[in-house]
Scaffold this active site. Structure first.
Site, PDB file in Angstrom:
ATOM      1  N   HIS A 223     -12.413  -5.613   7.558  1.00 47.36           N
ATOM      2  CA  HIS A 223     -12.882  -5.371   6.225  1.00 47.36           C
ATOM      3  C   HIS A 223     -14.281  -4.317   6.328  1.00 47.36           C
ATOM      4  O   HIS A 223     -15.182  -4.744   5.401  1.00 47.36           O
ATOM      5  CB  HIS A 223     -13.316  -7.007   5.510  1.00 47.36           C
ATOM      6  CG  HIS A 223     -12.027  -7.528   5.151  1.00 47.36           C
ATOM      7  ND1 HIS A 223     -11.602  -8.291   6.225  1.00 47.36           N
ATOM      8  CD2 HIS A 223     -11.422  -8.019   4.162  1.00 47.36           C
ATOM      9  CE1 HIS A 223     -10.576  -8.882   5.374  1.00 47.36           C
ATOM     10  NE2 HIS A 223     -10.714  -8.841   4.301  1.00 47.36           N
TER      11      HIS A 223
ATOM     12  N   GLU B 212       0.792  -1.295  -0.026  1.00 42.00           N
ATOM     13  CA  GLU B 212       0.087  -0.130  -0.109  1.00 42.00           C
ATOM     14  C   GLU B 212       0.730   1.433   0.107  1.00 42.00           C
ATOM     15  O   GLU B 212       0.469   2.384  -0.563  1.00 42.00           O
ATOM     16  CB  GLU B 212      -0.942   0.089   1.235  1.00 42.00           C
ATOM     17  CG  GLU B 212      -2.304  -0.836   1.077  1.00 42.00           C
ATOM     18  CD  GLU B 212      -1.955  -2.397   1.277  1.00 42.00           C
ATOM     19  OE1 GLU B 212      -0.890  -2.729   1.787  1.00 42.00           O
ATOM     20  OE2 GLU B 212      -2.855  -3.053   1.062  1.00 42.00           O
TER      21      GLU B 212
ATOM     22  N   PHE C 262      -9.133  -2.451   0.511  1.00 38.66           N
ATOM     23  CA  PHE C 262     -10.015  -2.248   1.919  1.00 38.66           C
ATOM     24  C   PHE C 262      -9.548  -1.008   2.786  1.00 38.66           C
ATOM     25  O   PHE C 262      -8.149  -0.918   2.957  1.00 38.66           O
ATOM     26  CB  PHE C 262     -10.269  -3.360   2.712  1.00 38.66           C
ATOM     27  CG  PHE C 262     -11.090  -4.564   2.205  1.00 38.66           C
ATOM     28  CD1 PHE C 262     -12.347  -4.433   2.302  1.00 38.66           C
ATOM     29  CD2 PHE C 262     -10.243  -5.438   1.399  1.00 38.66           C
ATOM     30  CE1 PHE C 262     -13.245  -5.563   1.814  1.00 38.66           C
ATOM     31  CE2 PHE C 262     -11.115  -6.337   0.881  1.00 38.66           C
ATOM     32  CZ  PHE C 262     -12.648  -6.568   0.893  1.00 38.66           C
TER      33      PHE C 262
ATOM     34  N   ASP D 250      -9.470  -0.674   5.637  1.00 41.63           N
ATOM     35  CA  ASP D 250      -8.576  -1.475   6.859  1.00 41.63           C
ATOM     36  C   ASP D 250      -7.282  -1.397   6.554  1.00 41.63           C
ATOM     37  O   ASP D 250      -6.379  -1.621   7.266  1.00 41.63           O
ATOM     38  CB  ASP D 250      -9.072  -2.836   6.851  1.00 41.63           C
ATOM     39  CG  ASP D 250     -10.661  -2.605   6.988  1.00 41.63           C
ATOM     40  OD1 ASP D 250     -11.271  -2.906   8.095  1.00 41.63           O
ATOM     41  OD2 ASP D 250     -11.365  -2.305   5.942  1.00 41.63           O
TER      42      ASP D 250
HETATM   43  C1  LIG Z   1      -2.243  -5.004   4.095  1.00 44.69           C
HETATM   44  C2  LIG Z   1      -3.068  -5.852   3.382  1.00 44.69           C
HETATM   45  N1  LIG Z   1      -3.365  -5.592   2.118  1.00 44.69           N
HETATM   46  C3  LIG Z   1      -4.253  -6.335   1.189  1.00 44.69           C
HETATM   47  C4  LIG Z   1      -4.876  -7.377   1.783  1.00 44.69           C
HETATM   48  C5  LIG Z   1      -6.071  -7.824   0.998  1.00 44.69           C
HETATM   49  N2  LIG Z   1      -5.332  -9.146   0.878  1.00 44.69           N
HETATM   50  C6  LIG Z   1      -5.877 -10.449   1.438  1.00 44.69           C
HETATM   51  S1  LIG Z   1      -5.153 -11.792   1.340  1.00 44.69           S
HETATM   52  C7  LIG Z   1      -4.134 -11.254   0.110  1.00 44.69           C
HETATM   53  C8  LIG Z   1      -2.923 -11.969  -0.517  1.00 44.69           C
HETATM   54  C9  LIG Z   1      -2.202 -12.491   0.526  1.00 44.69           C
HETATM   55  O1  LIG Z   1      -1.195 -13.490  -0.404  1.00 44.69           O
HETATM   56  P1  LIG Z   1      -0.149 -14.464   0.354  1.00 44.69           P
HETATM   57  O2  LIG Z   1       0.584 -13.445   1.210  1.00 44.69           O
HETATM   58  O3  LIG Z   1       0.746 -14.952  -0.739  1.00 44.69           O
HETATM   59  O4  LIG Z   1      -1.013 -15.350   1.265  1.00 44.69           O
HETATM   60  P2  LIG Z   1      -2.058 -16.437   0.611  1.00 44.69           P
HETATM   61  O5  LIG Z   1      -3.475 -15.809   0.617  1.00 44.69           O
HETATM   62  O6  LIG Z   1      -1.583 -16.662  -0.694  1.00 44.69           O
HETATM   63  O7  LIG Z   1      -1.896 -17.630   1.563  1.00 44.69           O
HETATM   64  C10 LIG Z   1      -4.436  -9.836  -0.047  1.00 44.69           C
HETATM   65  C11 LIG Z   1      -3.847  -9.011  -0.927  1.00 44.69           C
HETATM   66  C12 LIG Z   1      -4.707  -7.379   3.223  1.00 44.69           C
HETATM   67  N3  LIG Z   1      -5.389  -8.327   3.672  1.00 44.69           N
HETATM   68  N4  LIG Z   1      -3.905  -6.883   3.798  1.00 44.69           N
END
Ligand SMILES: Cc1ncc(C[n+]2csc(CCOP(=O)(O)OP(=O)(O)O)c2C)c(N)n1
Ligand SMILES: Cc1ncc(C[n+]2csc(CCOP(=O)(O)OP(=O)(O)O)c2C)c(N)n1
Ligand SMILES: [Mg+2]
Ligand SMILES: [Mg+2]
Lengths: 327, 348, 327, 348
Positions: A129, A60, A83, A85
């Site tokens: 969220h 971000e 989001f 958040d």
């Molecule tokens: C700071 C933040 N930005 C965006 C999100 C939205 N988001 C939730 S899971 C995700 C992807 C996570 O990928 P990874 O770290 O590879 O974990 P995986 O879901 O593959 O287990 C995103 C972008 C978030 N939860 N937190």
């Protein structure tokens, strides 16, 4: 004229501005191939390619900060925060860079960007969220803070923001995305930044609200009208700069004000609006200004009974209006 | 360019200079000017002529002057607080720089920001915030803009070794790698971040090792060797400009004085400075140029005189410049013609 | 009793708590060998060693976030943010972790930490060494926000915060560090969190302030007393939770209120306090509540004429009081 | 352990198992339980029994179960959203986990947080926030606490490859390196972060390369090979516990289903999943154990029956549990006995 949902209005605004002005590009998480987790950017990457619809890493700070740099070089970035958040890791770039680069450079740099932020509750999103966090940005001079409630305004304000020379932050309430439809013109239009709008005329009490809370206020106003209480409902649309005139004029007429805010009460935007009214229309007030807000807990507990208890709604607004009328 | 090459020694092996005499002379001029102005500013500060504080970069000139010298005016620079050399070399007039240090209306920031935060859009130098590494993110965005537009401009991102511990720095570097952005990152590793030694900042010796984590080359060089900086950065800029992506160049160097002029820097070992003073980049380069017969004592004398004269005029200009009027605090919050009533309403 | 400066009070509080409780440690930039850029932690590292006085890397997110983890394991971290301007890179850990870990774990985790934040203007610090940014945290339920004005309170509140089970954020105004002295007891004492204090009694008008602005208000009050206007000056001391009772009781007595805030006006804490008074003491008000604040520009322009124009001071408070009295 | 060793092959070469039959069986039990519960949860979700959404970790079990299995109950775990295996192995009762997914009062979070955010202080699992990588910072702080206290507990930090692009992640890793903290970082590289492929997340193939930038070992292994995960993580934990500092273990693995159950995951190439299903860690490990005569079909049958029974009871418990009362929204904002009037004043 055509009927569109709130989210369609947003997608159209981006698409049209990208067609109109090749300096406009979008960047964010999952916005490309996937078209965004709520599909706000659906179809844009196939139209404009991966260099104007950029799937960013999970970063971000970079999403906002790179946009500041690109804007300083003359582009018009529209970064997305998936989001609200998750806006906290981007705060440094929003507050210290986007909002202050013009000022700190003595007006030398312009930072024309629009940070789109998906926000808000009543969708069972739980603690991470459902947040809005708009109040922080209202306390950040240099930013324009936008918070539409209707598809027409959503489209017109987003287009105006993209064309504006200032850094804008544009809050989109996810509950509105598919639940609100409206007729909008087929031709190009914008809605001026910094101007509130009266969404319902009334003489008895002024209700000031924004985003989802405008709809709750209108719902309350309809019910109250049946009991003979006529509420004037003001949709702020822009939260910074604040359109004081529209609020003050209305309150001077009605003598009573309710401010509705989805976020926790203390330190929110409603307090600011209340303070403005007291400062500038004190002698017109027939009753104390009431705030209808969420309680002071982290936003928003997940389990439905708690979420429902927590969120402001039409009934809570009606109760406040009646108390104010009875004062 | 090899990934993570340690202390490149190319330049040293070169017998003939990698630049023309004219170029070498110009480069020397900027180095000398930076040193002279910086030392003069320190003096002005002690005399109470400057406001706030002052961040000297004496000893580190090669690492800012050379990359800027090698850049084009349309390349974007993202500096931090110790990049006086970028501004001087890019051509921000001394008079405006001095006025900036005196918080005068005629400073580039019109007295708004903070000392040594030199910048301005006409110079494509992002006026820095004090928030460390923030400009690294911003200038990465400049490089993104160049890529989106298909221009062959590049970004030059400057930061200290301390700033590499910052959150945003990581996100910027990572993104530059993913997008193969046209950018060169210059890490001025002067061994200290205020009072914090580099060993408490990261568990590595060569900060260029960090580049590997982002999939682009990192190289560590002697930042006090002008020729080595020249050769290394020139190649990195060429890579960036032709689409081969970012490079991080770590320049080992040293901050001669305190973090700012109010810092006695007594946390540093006594003899450290003396060792580094022997590696002063400017006499080293001067000797190199004289050896190569690219610079004569007469050239130098003229340069010194020119610089002194410009500095004197600049000081006079700045000193005589007015401070901003109080209400100028309300200027430049929003773009001209927008929301003026909101901000100026204050005066009512 | 002994006379100490504001910063000495802070140093003493840390030292005494570290002696009293081996779970207490401090972490931050330049706080070890250097003793902090303002010397708040001077001498602590030689007393307690580098594992209880930790020179961190240049990493605000880590400074706060590691403290959350250590607090969850039972320690009592006192992380330092060198300047409040640099709190933005740490926002995510403050807002999403420190303030919410208890709530989101259903009360399972405690996060007893105190984030010390050096803040405030009138020291010629310019745009990036003058910010306060307290308002964001007042809008963050789960946090305790502390903002002392006097050495006694500074020491007592810091000790109370370190002993408290909640995540606290403790603002220290750098202008006060060496400009304010006070007698304090030699023995251990604390000051209760969440309680304001009347620093000057008066019957005509209530002035509510915190940190540096308490001193400006007292200065104004002294001058006004000579003209026969008796101001009651309330020092908030804690900004969240808000001690409504003290404010309301005073306003009910005086009928007039001025709120003084160093930060830019819109969206600040003063608005919240004004809204509370209107909501809960409307019928006692004889005049509109006035806010004395900075204008809505980035805080704080560097050059002295602008900084002076920008900051609230005694004269501006006096003007506001007189306008209120004349209403 | 060598820095940045690629695809360690130690385990494969071992002829005898690195654990006893009893241990192997127990490990299998947790893997099977995790898989069974996870698939059951998916079914419950489709049946509308769960609230919000559901993040399945099917296919990735080895990477969470094995490290947790190797840890002590006093070691701290910093999970993300896909770490059901940690909770099951550490022993959070299924009934509370199910209640959590149904947002019941009897969930560990009392219905407050968000689905699949399993944790609780009695398990030393930091209840996760959804903000990616935030728990990496927090659990690094747990490790700091252990070091300050001189305890030999360690931290286990879990994150996806996507989370490694986050700001705070960098600061935590860097600090762990500087302080040589007792911690093992497990990167579950499942190739996707929601819809974003790993190649758009970083310009590197092996995310363990990142460890080098922090001065500690990084190793990339087959995350679907239970034995390899066991051997590698065991060694890393031993290093951490005896003060040799952090290790980052990158486990290549794959998320079988969508990011959450509402994601059809149609952005992925069609055949990718099929390839990975062949590498399913559980049958692989089952075969290994059976080959080593550490597990019999009868053992498995009993385990399945035990798990099914526990699951059934857990579901029943959760299903019958009450939702929180509305006003419970006002609980747990501040520590018990502090500021209750402030929060509860709302009810007046
Ligand atoms: C700071 C933040 N930005 C965006 C999100 C939205 N988001 C939730 S899971 C995700 C992807 C996570 O990928 P990874 O770290 O590879 O974990 P995986 O879901 O593959 O287990 C995103 C972008 C978030 N939860 N937190
Ligand atoms: C985000 C942030 N945190 C803290 C500071 C305070 N600070 C100013 S300079 C500095 C040290 C910078 O060290 P380095 O990056 O090595 O640059 P150098 O001063 O050595 O040139 C610190 C900690 C800051 N400016 N920004
Ligand atoms: Mg340094
Ligand atoms: Mg992933």
């Amino acid at each position: 004229m055509r009927t569109v949902t709130f989210i369609e209005a947003i997608t159209e605004a981006m698409k049209e501005e990208m067609e109109r002005d090749e300096r406009v590009y979008v960047i964010g998480e999952d916005i490309g191939i996937y078209g965004g987790v709520f599909k706000a950017t659906r179809g844009l990457q196939s139209l404009f390619g991966p260099m104007r619809v950029i799937d960013s890493p999970l970063s971000e700070n970079l999403i906002v900060g790179s946009s500041v740099g690109a804007a300083a070089m003359g582009l018009r970035p529209v970064p997305e925060i998936q989001f609200s958040d998750f806006i906290t890791p981007g705060m440094d770039q929003i507050i210290q860079q986007a909002a202050k680069l013009r000022y700190r450079s003595g007006g030398s740099f312009s930072v024309p960007l629009v940070i789109r932020v998906c926000c808000g509750g009543e969708v069972g999103g739980g603690l991470y969220h459902s947040q809005i966090n708009e109040a922080w940005f209202v306390h950040c001079p240099g930013l324009v803070v936008i918070a539409p409630a209707f598809p027409y305004d959503a489209k017109g304000l987003l287009k105006a923001a993209i064309r504006d020379e200032n850094p804008c932050i544009y809050f989109e309430h996810k509950k509105l995305y598919r639940s609100i439809k409206q007729e909008i013109p087929d031709t190009d239009f914008t809605v001026p930044l910094g101007k509130a709008e009266i969404k319902r005329k009334g003489k008895d009490v002024t209700i000031v609200a924004y985003m989802l809370m405008v709809h709750k206020s209108l719902e309350a106003a309809e019910k109250l009208a049946k009991e003979g209480i006529e509420c004037e409902v003001i949709d702020m649309r822009t939260l910074l700069p604040i359109d004081k005139e529209t609020i003050l004029e209305s309150v001077k007429k009605t003598g009573r004000a309710i401010i509705v805010q989805e976020a926790p009460k203390t330190g929110g935007v409603a307090g600011e609006l209340s303070a403005i009214i007291t400062e500038e229309a004190f002698e017109y007030l027939d009753a104390p200004i009431k705030r209808v807000t969420a309680p002071d807990t982290p936003p928003i507990p997940f389990s439905p009974p708690m979420e429902h208890f927590w969120l402001p709604n039409a009934d809570k607004i009606i109760k406040a209006v009646k108390e104010t009328m009875a004062y | 360019m090899p990934v993570n090459t340690k202390i490149a020694s190319k330049a040293k092996e070169k017998l003939s200079a990698p630049f023309s005499a004219e170029e070498g002379k110009k480069l020397y001029y900027y180095l000398l000017k930076t040193r002279t102005v910086d030392e003069a500013n320190r003096k002005f500060f002690r005399q109470g002529k400057l406001l706030g504080t002052y961040f000297s970069a004496v000893g580190q000139e090669a690492t800012t002057v050379v990359p800027t010298f090698l850049s084009r005016p349309t390349d974007a620079i993202g500096p931090s607080h110790r990049e006086i050399g970028c501004s001087i070399t890019r051509g921000i007039p001394l008079k405006n720089m001095l006025a900036h240090l005196m918080a005068k209306r005629t400073g580039m920031d019109k007295g708004k920001c903070h000392p040594c935060h030199y910048g301005g859009s006409e110079y494509r130098i992002i006026t820095p915030a004090s928030t460390m590494a923030a400009q690294t993110v911003v200038v990465t965005g400049c490089a993104l803009a160049f890529k989106i537009r298909g221009e062959d401009n590049i970004g030059l991102g400057f930061f200290g070794e301390g700033a590499t511990a910052q959150a945003g720095w990581h996100e910027a570097m990572n993104f530059a790698g993913v997008q193969k952005l046209p950018i060169v990152y210059i890490c001025q590793n002067n061994l200290w971040a205020e009072s914090v030694p580099a060993r408490l900042q990261a568990a590595i010796t060569d900060y260029s090792d960090r580049a590997k984590a982002y999939g682009f080359p990192g190289i560590t060089i002697d930042g006090n060797d002008v020729v080595q900086v020249y050769v290394t950065v020139k190649e990195a800029i060429a890579r960036a400009r032709c689409g081969e992506g970012p490079t991080m160049v770590e320049c080992k160097t040293y901050r001669w004085y305190g973090h700012s002029e109010i810092d006695p820097a007594d946390y540093r070992p006594k003899d450290e400075l003396e060792g580094w003073k022997k590696k002063d980049p400017i006499p080293r380069f001067e000797k190199y140029l004289m050896d190569q017969v690219m610079l004569t004592p007469a050239d130098k004398t003229k340069m010194v005189a020119d610089i002194e004269k410009e500095l004197e005029e600049a000081f006079e200009f700045a000193d005589k410049s007015p401070l901003p009027a109080p209400e100028e605090a309300l200027e430049d919050v929003y773009a001209p013609g927008t929301f003026e009533d909101w901000v100026k309403g204050w005066l009512k």
